[in-house]
Enzyme design. Structure first.
Site, mmCIF file in Angstrom:
data_model
loop_
_atom_site.group_PDB
_atom_site.id
_atom_site.type_symbol
_atom_site.label_atom_id
_atom_site.label_comp_id
_atom_site.label_asym_id
_atom_site.label_seq_id
_atom_site.Cartn_x
_atom_site.Cartn_y
_atom_site.Cartn_z
ATOM 1 N N ARG A 19 0.935 -1.006 -0.084
ATOM 2 C CA ARG A 19 -0.052 -0.009 -0.087
ATOM 3 C C ARG A 19 0.814 1.416 0.074
ATOM 4 O O ARG A 19 0.410 2.367 0.570
ATOM 5 C CB ARG A 19 -0.886 -0.056 0.982
ATOM 6 C CG ARG A 19 -1.832 -1.000 1.276
ATOM 7 C CD ARG A 19 -3.153 -0.918 0.240
ATOM 8 N NE ARG A 19 -4.103 -1.882 0.461
ATOM 9 C CZ ARG A 19 -4.206 -3.071 -0.078
ATOM 10 N NH1 ARG A 19 -3.226 -3.634 -0.444
ATOM 11 N NH2 ARG A 19 -5.311 -4.106 0.218
ATOM 12 N N GLU A 65 -5.514 4.138 6.124
ATOM 13 C CA GLU A 65 -5.342 3.896 4.734
ATOM 14 C C GLU A 65 -5.888 4.838 3.900
ATOM 15 O O GLU A 65 -5.173 5.293 2.965
ATOM 16 C CB GLU A 65 -6.076 2.355 4.320
ATOM 17 C CG GLU A 65 -5.075 1.430 3.698
ATOM 18 C CD GLU A 65 -5.374 1.582 2.270
ATOM 19 O OE1 GLU A 65 -4.428 2.222 1.480
ATOM 20 O OE2 GLU A 65 -6.383 1.242 1.813
ATOM 21 N N SER A 108 -10.974 -1.354 3.184
ATOM 22 C CA SER A 108 -10.036 -1.262 4.403
ATOM 23 C C SER A 108 -9.765 -0.104 5.106
ATOM 24 O O SER A 108 -9.116 1.046 4.356
ATOM 25 C CB SER A 108 -8.730 -2.002 4.315
ATOM 26 O OG SER A 108 -9.052 -3.078 3.662
HETATM 27 N N1 EPU Z 1 -10.754 -11.280 10.268
HETATM 28 C C1 EPU Z 1 -11.140 -11.344 11.324
HETATM 29 N N2 EPU Z 1 -12.328 -10.332 11.602
HETATM 30 C C2 EPU Z 1 -12.460 -9.448 10.606
HETATM 31 C C3 EPU Z 1 -11.848 -9.088 9.699
HETATM 32 C C4 EPU Z 1 -10.731 -9.968 9.177
HETATM 33 O O1 EPU Z 1 -11.199 -12.196 12.167
HETATM 34 O O2 EPU Z 1 -13.607 -8.642 11.194
HETATM 35 C C5 EPU Z 1 -9.431 -11.974 10.097
HETATM 36 C C6 EPU Z 1 -9.841 -13.086 8.915
HETATM 37 O O3 EPU Z 1 -10.413 -14.146 9.364
HETATM 38 C C7 EPU Z 1 -8.511 -13.355 8.337
HETATM 39 C C8 EPU Z 1 -7.527 -12.130 8.490
HETATM 40 O O4 EPU Z 1 -8.391 -11.575 9.536
HETATM 41 O O5 EPU Z 1 -8.163 -14.441 8.856
HETATM 42 C C9 EPU Z 1 -7.436 -11.681 7.187
HETATM 43 O O6 EPU Z 1 -8.858 -10.996 6.684
HETATM 44 P P1 EPU Z 1 -9.099 -10.952 5.205
HETATM 45 O O7 EPU Z 1 -8.667 -12.142 4.558
HETATM 46 O O8 EPU Z 1 -10.387 -10.603 4.998
HETATM 47 O O9 EPU Z 1 -8.097 -9.633 4.561
HETATM 48 P P2 EPU Z 1 -7.713 -8.267 5.223
HETATM 49 O O10 EPU Z 1 -6.330 -8.541 5.744
HETATM 50 O O11 EPU Z 1 -8.896 -8.013 6.468
HETATM 51 C C10 EPU Z 1 -6.626 -7.412 3.342
HETATM 52 C C11 EPU Z 1 -6.705 -6.107 2.200
HETATM 53 C C12 EPU Z 1 -8.040 -6.227 1.571
HETATM 54 C C13 EPU Z 1 -8.023 -7.305 0.399
HETATM 55 C C14 EPU Z 1 -7.932 -8.593 1.337
HETATM 56 C C15 EPU Z 1 -7.658 -9.961 0.705
HETATM 57 C C16 EPU Z 1 -5.423 -4.474 3.454
HETATM 58 C C17 EPU Z 1 -5.503 -3.456 4.455
HETATM 59 N N3 EPU Z 1 -6.680 -4.992 3.364
HETATM 60 O O12 EPU Z 1 -7.744 -7.448 4.046
HETATM 61 O O13 EPU Z 1 -7.868 -4.779 0.716
HETATM 62 O O14 EPU Z 1 -9.106 -7.266 -0.146
HETATM 63 O O15 EPU Z 1 -6.550 -8.570 2.301
HETATM 64 O O16 EPU Z 1 -6.470 -9.795 -0.122
HETATM 65 O O17 EPU Z 1 -4.206 -4.921 3.412
HETATM 66 C C18 EPU Z 1 -8.618 -2.609 0.791
HETATM 67 O O18 EPU Z 1 -7.409 -2.266 0.711
HETATM 68 O O19 EPU Z 1 -9.610 -1.693 0.771
HETATM 69 C C19 EPU Z 1 -9.076 -4.133 1.002
HETATM 70 C C20 EPU Z 1 -10.296 -4.380 0.921
#
Ligand code: EPU
Length: 344
Positions: A162, A328, A232
């Site tokens: 990012r 972000e 995010s």
């Molecule tokens: N999780 C929870 N509770 C929540 C949210 C997440 O326990 O409320 C856990 C999930 O179960 C998982 C981990 O946290 O084990 C990661 O969650 P997820 O796979 O949904 O991805 P993320 O880290 O929350 C990132 C990006 C997203 C992207 C996804 C998929 C960032 C800041 N965000 O989210 O990007 O779509 O991975 O690659 O890096 C964005 O930038 O706007 C965005 C949506």
């Protein structure tokens, strides 16, 4: 042409009410150059507005708002591969689906990310194990001080998680006008992230991968057309190995991801969720009920209120885990000053 007092409420995915003092929407490089030549970019503050999907807007946006609207794209085939030349105003998701439908590999994991192509390099958009930098060959930008155009290769953009040169050294100084992306017919599916593989047959097409990514995103992320949000709201924090180890001892189920460059990336959504904030609401804003990393706008709120709510979320994570969350989406206009006031 310059428009005055333009309502941008429908032009930002958070749905914040905003009136821009002056707005220019150049549809080609020549129109952009003319704005510099005629002195429009040198008079007071300047804001770049692309798809408005990663931006926090104030109620009044002073100075000039530039909305690059070059919406052409074309393919230059090279054997099994192709270069895709894309204008900054092209809708990102539309491009991803058009290429996937034609059988080109490269962008399918980045389906359903809102916004326009010109903003994609700024935060190096990424999802499901792929970042823009993996598919970018080069880009063209215009310097706002003298109207000079410059081409930068992917290695010159200082890309990170990012992060890019356009958030640091070149912030506020250039406009990205075109991208050149690389796609291939001979690619393969990248299904290492989460449960993507379990949703697909063993040898999926680019279109099937893109559809699966859309399905996962629709399950977790709110549609900005229905509920204002900027995806995010915080970056996933990176901590050092020993800190991660200590946290894992206390929380064995904590998601974590060791980075090749060192450090361990944690899931900000999980940290916020652990603080019991999923579905929490304060005034016009709240934490999304299915993905705690997304702050949602229920309507009628202001940027200041949003930043105060975000500060509360960050404070809860700091108190519980001693981890600092970093915002972000970017701030437009005079919000930098206001944010310091709201956090004081
Ligand atoms: N999780 C929870 N509770 C929540 C949210 C997440 O326990 O409320 C856990 C999930 O179960 C998982 C981990 O946290 O084990 C990661 O969650 P997820 O796979 O949904 O991805 P993320 O880290 O929350 C990132 C990006 C997203 C992207 C996804 C998929 C960032 C800041 N965000 O989210 O990007 O779509 O991975 O690659 O890096 C964005 O930038 O706007 C965005 C949506």
């Amino acid at each position: 042409m310059i428009e005055h007092n333009v309502d941008l409420s429908a032009s930002n995915t958070l749905g914040l009410a905003c009136i821009a003092e002056r707005v220019a929407t150049p549809r080609c490089r020549a129109a952009l150059s003319a704005l510099v030549r005629d002195g429009h970019t040198g008079r007071g503050p300047l804001t770049l507005l692309s798809g408005g999907s990663n931006l926090i807007l104030p109620e009044r946006l002073p100075g000039l708002t530039l909305r690059p609207a070059m919406t052409q794209w074309w393919l230059e085939p090279r054997g099994n591969d192709a270069y895709v030349h894309v204008g900054a105003g092209v809708n990102w998701h539309g491009l991803v689906m058009a290429l996937a439908e034609r059988g080109w590999w490269g962008l399918e994991n980045l389906a359903l990310i809102p916004g326009h192509c010109g903003a994609a390099p700024v935060q190096n958009i990424g999802a499901y194990g792929v970042e823009l930098a993996d598919a970018l060959e080069s880009l063209t930008l215009m310097h706002l001080d003298d109207g000079r155009f410059q081409r930068l290769g992917v290695d010159e953009c200082d890309f990170g998680y990012r992060e890019s040169l356009f958030k640091t050294e070149l912030d506020g100084r250039v406009v990205i006008t075109d991208l050149t992306l690389r796609v291939s017919r001979a690619g393969r599916a990248r299904l290492g992230y989460g449960d993507l593989a379990s949703r697909l047959s063993p040898a999926p097409t680019p279109w099937q991968v893109a559809e699966a990514v859309c399905a996962v995103r629709r399950e977790k992320l709110p549609d900005p057309a229905e509920l204002g949000n900027a995806g995010s709201f915080f970056k996933n924090p990176v901590v050092d190995g020993s800190r991660a180890q200590a946290l894992r001892q206390a929380h064995p189920d904590m998601p974590h991801f060791a980075l090749a460059e060192g450090g361990v990336k944690l899931a900000a959504g999980w940290l916020i969720d652990q603080c019991g904030l999923k579905g929490w609401r304060s005034g016009h804003f709240g934490v999304h009920e299915r993905q705690a990393l997304v702050i949602v706008h229920h309507g009628g709120g202001s940027a200041q209120e949003l930043l105060a709510v975000a500060a509360q979320v960050a404070a809860r994570v700091r108190d519980r885990f001693d981890i600092e969350l970093e915002r972000e989406p970017r701030l437009a206009g005079m919000l930098d000053v206001d944010e310091r006031a709201s956090l004081a």
